[in-house]
Design a protein around this motif. Structure first.
Motif, PDB file in Angstrom:
ATOM      1  N   HIS A  10     -34.935   3.075  88.247  1.00 21.82           N
ATOM      2  CA  HIS A  10     -35.384   3.401  87.091  1.00 21.82           C
ATOM      3  C   HIS A  10     -34.751   4.631  86.269  1.00 21.82           C
ATOM      4  O   HIS A  10     -35.148   4.522  85.267  1.00 21.82           O
ATOM      5  N   LEU A  63     -42.432   3.094  96.264  1.00 25.21           N
ATOM      6  CA  LEU A  63     -41.163   3.408  95.736  1.00 25.21           C
ATOM      7  C   LEU A  63     -40.113   3.764  96.898  1.00 25.21           C
ATOM      8  O   LEU A  63     -40.450   4.703  97.822  1.00 25.21           O
ATOM      9  N   LYS A  68     -44.028   9.711  86.008  1.00 24.08           N
ATOM     10  CA  LYS A  68     -44.535   8.611  85.532  1.00 24.08           C
ATOM     11  C   LYS A  68     -44.438   7.507  86.374  1.00 24.08           C
ATOM     12  O   LYS A  68     -45.206   6.665  86.440  1.00 24.08           O
ATOM     13  N   LEU A  69     -43.500   7.342  87.468  1.00 30.97           N
ATOM     14  CA  LEU A  69     -43.210   6.389  88.422  1.00 30.97           C
ATOM     15  C   LEU A  69     -44.542   6.581  89.414  1.00 30.97           C
ATOM     16  O   LEU A  69     -44.997   5.446  89.614  1.00 30.97           O
ATOM     17  N   ILE A  90     -39.516  11.714  84.924  1.00 29.80           N
ATOM     18  CA  ILE A  90     -39.188  10.418  85.260  1.00 29.80           C
ATOM     19  C   ILE A  90     -40.338  10.034  86.543  1.00 29.80           C
ATOM     20  O   ILE A  90     -40.900   8.938  86.649  1.00 29.80           O
ATOM     21  N   GLY A  91     -40.040  10.720  87.743  1.00 28.36           N
ATOM     22  CA  GLY A  91     -40.848  10.543  88.703  1.00 28.36           C
ATOM     23  C   GLY A  91     -42.499  10.691  88.697  1.00 28.36           C
ATOM     24  O   GLY A  91     -43.071  10.033  89.164  1.00 28.36           O
ATOM     25  N   ASP A 124     -47.873   5.087  88.361  1.00 26.97           N
ATOM     26  CA  ASP A 124     -48.332   4.044  88.358  1.00 26.97           C
ATOM     27  C   ASP A 124     -48.071   3.083  89.589  1.00 26.97           C
ATOM     28  O   ASP A 124     -48.494   1.939  89.769  1.00 26.97           O
ATOM     29  N   THR A 125     -47.207   3.672  90.628  1.00 31.63           N
ATOM     30  CA  THR A 125     -46.830   3.184  91.851  1.00 31.63           C
ATOM     31  C   THR A 125     -47.208   4.212  92.948  1.00 31.63           C
ATOM     32  O   THR A 125     -46.993   5.283  93.074  1.00 31.63           O
ATOM     33  N   ASP A 174     -35.470   2.505  94.255  1.00 28.44           N
ATOM     34  CA  ASP A 174     -36.059   2.082  93.230  1.00 28.44           C
ATOM     35  C   ASP A 174     -35.897   3.310  92.135  1.00 28.44           C
ATOM     36  O   ASP A 174     -36.082   3.001  90.903  1.00 28.44           O
ATOM     37  N   ILE A 175     -36.175   4.604  92.540  1.00 32.35           N
ATOM     38  CA  ILE A 175     -36.167   5.557  91.698  1.00 32.35           C
ATOM     39  C   ILE A 175     -34.838   5.805  91.220  1.00 32.35           C
ATOM     40  O   ILE A 175     -35.041   5.983  89.800  1.00 32.35           O
TER      41      ILE A 175
END
Length: 232
Positions: free
Chosen positions: A44, A36, A26-27, A23-24, A30-31, A40-41
């Motif tokens: 998500h 972040l 991907k986050l 997941i991280g 984009d960011t 936020d993490i």
């Protein structure tokens, strides 16, 4: 071993950590890191933020775990298929390297540029992956990882050029006329052969290996479409 590696020893915990790292990746693709927060993490990921702290201790620990995971994938892809003939292994190493950069652009940039504000730990990870890749190339070229210091310097110089070329290439993939992965790979192989020839001049105990074309390939092999040596 970092703090994240010391936690979650059970199989279920390892799976959960792997999910959070995925997941991280991907986050952070984009960011930016600073944009972040742990909240936020967690949002998500659909978990309580305490779970992030439990596995990784901090946002920075989480980020470093993501970088380490990305590096492991890059090295595994670049250094795969060790039973191939040496010259073919070199070609496959470069192909795997470019494939990773093309499909994991944010992670690749983090690895080669040093991450958040030239983070010292990320730089150490980058240096480690450079050493591993130089060793992989040396083994493919000479059948051994240990080479004289001058030969190592030449290979490091070539790898730094590879990083620069790759960064520019992935940054312009949507640019008209931008070469494809096969053509970039052929360019890097040719540059490597020139480097190996120079190494042989300065270190005769490191003779340049035969050209990749000397390995038999089928008539439908797309790699035959791109010249990679002076004789091509």
């Amino acid at each position: 071993m970092n703090n994240s590696q010391q936690r979650g020893g059970t199989g279920r915990s390892q799976v959960r950590k792997a999910e959070l790292i995925a997941i991280g990746r991907k986050l952070f693709a984009d960011t930016s890191y600073d944009a972040l927060s742990v909240d936020d993490i967690a949002q998500h990921a659909g978990v309580a933020k305490g779970l992030i702290y439990y596995y990784f201790k901090s946002k920075r620990g989480y980020y470093l775990a993501i970088v380490e995971d990305s590096v492991a994938e890059l090295v595994a892809r670049a250094g795969g298929e060790p039973d191939l003939p040496n010259a073919e292994r070199v070609r496959r190493t470069i192909d795997g390297y470019l494939h990773y950069a093309e499909h994991h652009q944010a992670a690749y940039r983090t690895i080669v540029t040093g991450g958040v504000g030239s983070d010292a730990e990320v730089l150490a990870i980058r240096d480690a992956v450079r050493e591993e890749l130089v060793g992989t190339i040396a083994e493919g070229a000479y059948g051994r990882r240990a080479v004289p210091p001058l030969a190592r310097l030449a290979l490091v110089g070539w790898l730094c050029a590879v990083e620069g070329v790759t960064l520019d290439w992935i940054g312009g993939l949507d640019r008209e006329g931008q070469p494809g992965k096969a053509e970039v790979g052929a360019l890097l192989v040719r540059q490597l052969r020139a480097t190996l020839a120079v190494i042989e001049e300065f270190a005769p105990d490191c003779p340049a290996p035969p050209a990749v074309e000397e390995i038999a390939t089928g008539p439908d092999d797309h790699r035959n479409q791109v010249p990679v040596t002076e004789s091509a």
